[in-house]
Design a protein around this motif. Sequence first.
Motif, PDB file in Angstrom:
ATOM      1  N   SER A  25      14.414  61.822 -13.918  1.00 29.99           N
ATOM      2  CA  SER A  25      14.275  62.531 -12.981  1.00 29.99           C
ATOM      3  C   SER A  25      12.833  62.504 -12.239  1.00 29.99           C
ATOM      4  CB  SER A  25      14.587  64.108 -13.082  1.00 29.99           C
ATOM      5  OG  SER A  25      13.843  64.603 -14.055  1.00 29.99           O
ATOM      6  N   SER A  30       6.611  62.424 -15.730  1.00 34.02           N
ATOM      7  CA  SER A  30       6.580  63.692 -16.167  1.00 34.02           C
ATOM      8  C   SER A  30       6.225  63.649 -17.727  1.00 34.02           C
ATOM      9  CB  SER A  30       8.125  64.000 -16.283  1.00 34.02           C
ATOM     10  OG  SER A  30       8.887  63.211 -16.982  1.00 34.02           O
ATOM     11  N   THR A  48      11.206  63.562 -18.669  1.00 35.87           N
ATOM     12  CA  THR A  48      12.233  64.321 -18.344  1.00 35.87           C
ATOM     13  C   THR A  48      13.441  63.669 -17.699  1.00 35.87           C
ATOM     14  OG1 THR A  48      10.684  65.981 -17.949  1.00 35.87           O
ATOM     15  CG2 THR A  48      12.780  66.336 -16.958  1.00 35.87           C
ATOM     16  N   ARG A  50      17.619  64.820 -16.618  1.00 35.13           N
ATOM     17  CA  ARG A  50      18.750  65.957 -16.430  1.00 35.13           C
ATOM     18  C   ARG A  50      19.741  65.855 -17.565  1.00 35.13           C
ATOM     19  NH1 ARG A  50      17.709  63.936 -11.591  1.00 35.13           N
ATOM     20  NH2 ARG A  50      16.522  65.164 -10.098  1.00 35.13           N
ATOM     21  N   GLN A  88      17.179  68.602 -26.216  1.00 34.97           N
ATOM     22  CA  GLN A  88      17.450  69.418 -25.210  1.00 34.97           C
ATOM     23  C   GLN A  88      16.359  70.646 -25.119  1.00 34.97           C
ATOM     24  OE1 GLN A  88      21.415  71.261 -25.201  1.00 34.97           O
ATOM     25  NE2 GLN A  88      21.029  71.990 -23.104  1.00 34.97           N
ATOM     26  N   ARG A  89      15.752  70.887 -24.082  1.00 34.69           N
ATOM     27  CA  ARG A  89      14.632  71.736 -23.967  1.00 34.69           C
ATOM     28  C   ARG A  89      14.858  73.134 -23.980  1.00 34.69           C
ATOM     29  NH1 ARG A  89      11.369  67.876 -19.718  1.00 34.69           N
ATOM     30  NH2 ARG A  89      10.106  66.903 -21.451  1.00 34.69           N
ATOM     31  N   ASP A  92      13.727  74.625 -20.742  1.00 33.84           N
ATOM     32  CA  ASP A  92      14.800  74.408 -19.562  1.00 33.84           C
ATOM     33  C   ASP A  92      15.805  73.804 -20.009  1.00 33.84           C
ATOM     34  OD1 ASP A  92      16.427  73.740 -17.388  1.00 33.84           O
ATOM     35  OD2 ASP A  92      14.699  72.882 -15.917  1.00 33.84           O
ATOM     36  N   SER A  94      18.690  72.723 -19.014  1.00 37.00           N
ATOM     37  CA  SER A  94      19.273  71.741 -18.077  1.00 37.00           C
ATOM     38  C   SER A  94      18.689  70.374 -18.284  1.00 37.00           C
ATOM     39  CB  SER A  94      19.544  71.981 -16.988  1.00 37.00           C
ATOM     40  OG  SER A  94      18.059  72.232 -16.220  1.00 37.00           O
ATOM     41  N   GLN A  95      17.772  70.220 -19.103  1.00 40.08           N
ATOM     42  CA  GLN A  95      17.014  68.983 -19.214  1.00 40.08           C
ATOM     43  C   GLN A  95      16.974  68.416 -20.732  1.00 40.08           C
ATOM     44  OE1 GLN A  95      13.001  70.021 -17.930  1.00 40.08           O
ATOM     45  NE2 GLN A  95      13.543  69.443 -15.620  1.00 40.08           N
ATOM     46  N   TYR A  96      16.794  67.075 -20.681  1.00 39.49           N
ATOM     47  CA  TYR A  96      16.287  66.379 -21.876  1.00 39.49           C
ATOM     48  C   TYR A  96      14.927  66.084 -21.850  1.00 39.49           C
ATOM     49  CZ  TYR A  96      21.030  65.664 -23.446  1.00 39.49           C
ATOM     50  OH  TYR A  96      22.570  65.882 -23.869  1.00 39.49           O
TER      51      TYR A  96
END
Length: 145
Positions: A25, A30, A48, A50, A88-89, A92, A94-96
């Motif tokens: 992303s 990142s 990062t 998604r 998978q964080r 968050d 919704s993020q890897y």
Amino acid sequence: MLDKDATEFDGACHCGAVRFHVRLSEGLHSARRCTCSLCRMRGAVAVTARLGDLHMLAGQEMLTLYQFNTGTAKHYFCSRCGIYTHHQRRSDPSQYGVNTACLEGVSPFDFEDVPVTDGVNHPSDGNGQKGDGIIGVLRFQSVGC
């Protein structure tokens, strides 16, 4: 020279059993390290993506899941060679976070400075972490080998 704006990469574990394609992303901008107990021990630089932007090409059945503490984060490793590929964080979900060492053409030593986040005082624990959570920088400085 490292192109930090690149966003599309193929990746694999050490033995090649686990292969994936990922769209980052924020490109390689990142890149981060973390001070939590697991990250300290594994020493990876993560970038990062998604959740919908990491696609397994082969070996999904070879992945082993590891969870600890709150069980929120999901850390994936190749069951054959043991290499951490992504997680998978917790911060968050919704993020890897994707291991840069697994990305084709990228090495963690390509980054001169890698920001380090405070994973010991995780914001989800209510420990008062402020701002972006950056507590330091790891630096790789080539000696011209």
